[in-house]
Scaffold this motif. Sequence first.
Motif, PDB file in Angstrom:
ATOM      1  N   HIS A  13      -5.454  -2.111   1.238  1.00  0.00           N
ATOM      2  CA  HIS A  13      -3.566  -2.091   0.555  1.00  0.00           C
ATOM      3  C   HIS A  13      -3.281  -1.175  -0.686  1.00  0.00           C
ATOM      4  O   HIS A  13      -4.494  -1.642  -1.366  1.00  0.00           O
ATOM      5  CB  HIS A  13      -3.794  -3.470  -0.139  1.00  0.00           C
ATOM      6  N   HIS A  15      -1.128   2.148  -3.160  1.00  0.00           N
ATOM      7  CA  HIS A  15       0.425   2.598  -3.110  1.00  0.00           C
ATOM      8  C   HIS A  15      -0.423   3.653  -3.989  1.00  0.00           C
ATOM      9  O   HIS A  15      -0.471   3.745  -4.879  1.00  0.00           O
ATOM     10  CB  HIS A  15       1.152   1.649  -4.287  1.00  0.00           C
ATOM     11  N   HIS A 174      -2.639  -9.335  -0.048  1.00  0.00           N
ATOM     12  CA  HIS A 174      -2.797  -9.988  -1.971  1.00  0.00           C
ATOM     13  C   HIS A 174      -2.319 -11.681  -2.203  1.00  0.00           C
ATOM     14  O   HIS A 174      -1.503 -11.654  -3.192  1.00  0.00           O
ATOM     15  CB  HIS A 174      -1.919  -8.688  -2.854  1.00  0.00           C
ATOM     16  N   ASP A 247      -4.632  -3.369  -4.173  1.00  0.00           N
ATOM     17  CA  ASP A 247      -2.673  -2.808  -4.877  1.00  0.00           C
ATOM     18  C   ASP A 247      -2.563  -2.210  -5.693  1.00  0.00           C
ATOM     19  O   ASP A 247      -1.761  -2.830  -6.485  1.00  0.00           O
ATOM     20  CB  ASP A 247      -1.939  -4.428  -4.630  1.00  0.00           C
TER      21      ASP A 247
HETATM   22 ZN    ZN Z   1       1.117  -3.390  -3.282  1.00  0.00          ZN
END
Ligand code: ZN
Length: 345
Positions: A13, A15, A174, A247
């Motif tokens: 996960h 970004h 998450h 995350d």
């Molecule tokens: Zn995220």
Amino acid sequence: MQSITIRRPDDWHLHLRDGEMLKGVIGDTSRHFARAIIMPNLVPPVVTTADAAAYRERIMAAVPAGDRFQPLMTLYLTEHTNPDDVEAGKASGLITAVKLYPAGATTNSHGGVRDIEKAMPVLERMARIGLPLCVHGEVTTPEVDIFDREAVFIDTVLEPLRKRLPELKVTMEHVTTKDGIDYISSSKANLAGSITTHHLIINRNAILVGGIKPHYYCLPVAKREHHRLALRAAATSGDARFFLGTDSAPHVDPLKECACGCAGIYTSINTMSCLVHVFEEENALDRLEAFASLSGPAWYGLPANEDTIRLVRRETPVTYPAKIETGAGPVTVFDPMFPLHWDVV
Ligand SMILES: [Zn+2]
Ligand SMILES: NC(=O)N[C@@H](CC(=O)O)C(=O)O
Ligand SMILES: [Zn+2]
């Protein structure tokens, strides 16, 4: 000197954003990680297979020379997503998962799903073809307290959806609560959860005690201590249903340090040092590889990486910059609030 060697980890996960931010952050991931599931919440979001193909090209163009990195692309689920496009994306090998953002739940999620009924044709197709659904598991109902939003999502959205489509593979991303951990632990099949590095380290005091600390604010928001302890127990248990999804979510400092700061914590650069620290504290160094390198690929039906990384414990703490400079602006790096001794060599 203490050292451990594990298969090269993956981040399930992540970004990476786009443009100058992408260029500024990708090296911090590709230095240590072989693959990452790339979140589609760009502005505008990655909604079609063609969007994902173009985004993948921009990512590959930004990978520093010498790093081998494979982005695993996702599609942002909307109420208008075309099941045929999703199926074609999976068939071509481009698409690894589809991401459900309840509309308004988190950063750049306003185009997400309001009425899950409208997404049922896509979800049914995904169940049929074996394409996993990644979920940001929080309700957005204004009446529900922000600290309860994950637990309420499980009861009112996730459990009904899984009852209706038991063959759908769901990654609860998450996970931040004991409720989430217990729900995943008690499921028999087709459910797994990713856990971030920072949720293993901070509880909600980090955000609120001694002044408001925007760089510890993310969504789902960090919860009480007993939830953090449940996350640590799950992550270090060796249970293959729990694996790493950092995350890592960069925002430039001006957008964090203001009256309405963005949610997201940037951890790519020091995640591995932080994780080894946590696993050492839990006497679970022998289970780090399962969490960071083995359970994720197994869940997504991919082989584990063949190459390895070596982690060494140094006498003097390893230092990381307090912030990185990107072409988009400065991004503050996650501060675990304890010295880090483990280094990746
Ligand atoms: Zn995220
Ligand atoms: N985790 C966050 O706090 N923020 C993420 C979105 C998300 O993963 O929910 C972001 O894109 O900034
Ligand atoms: Zn999220």
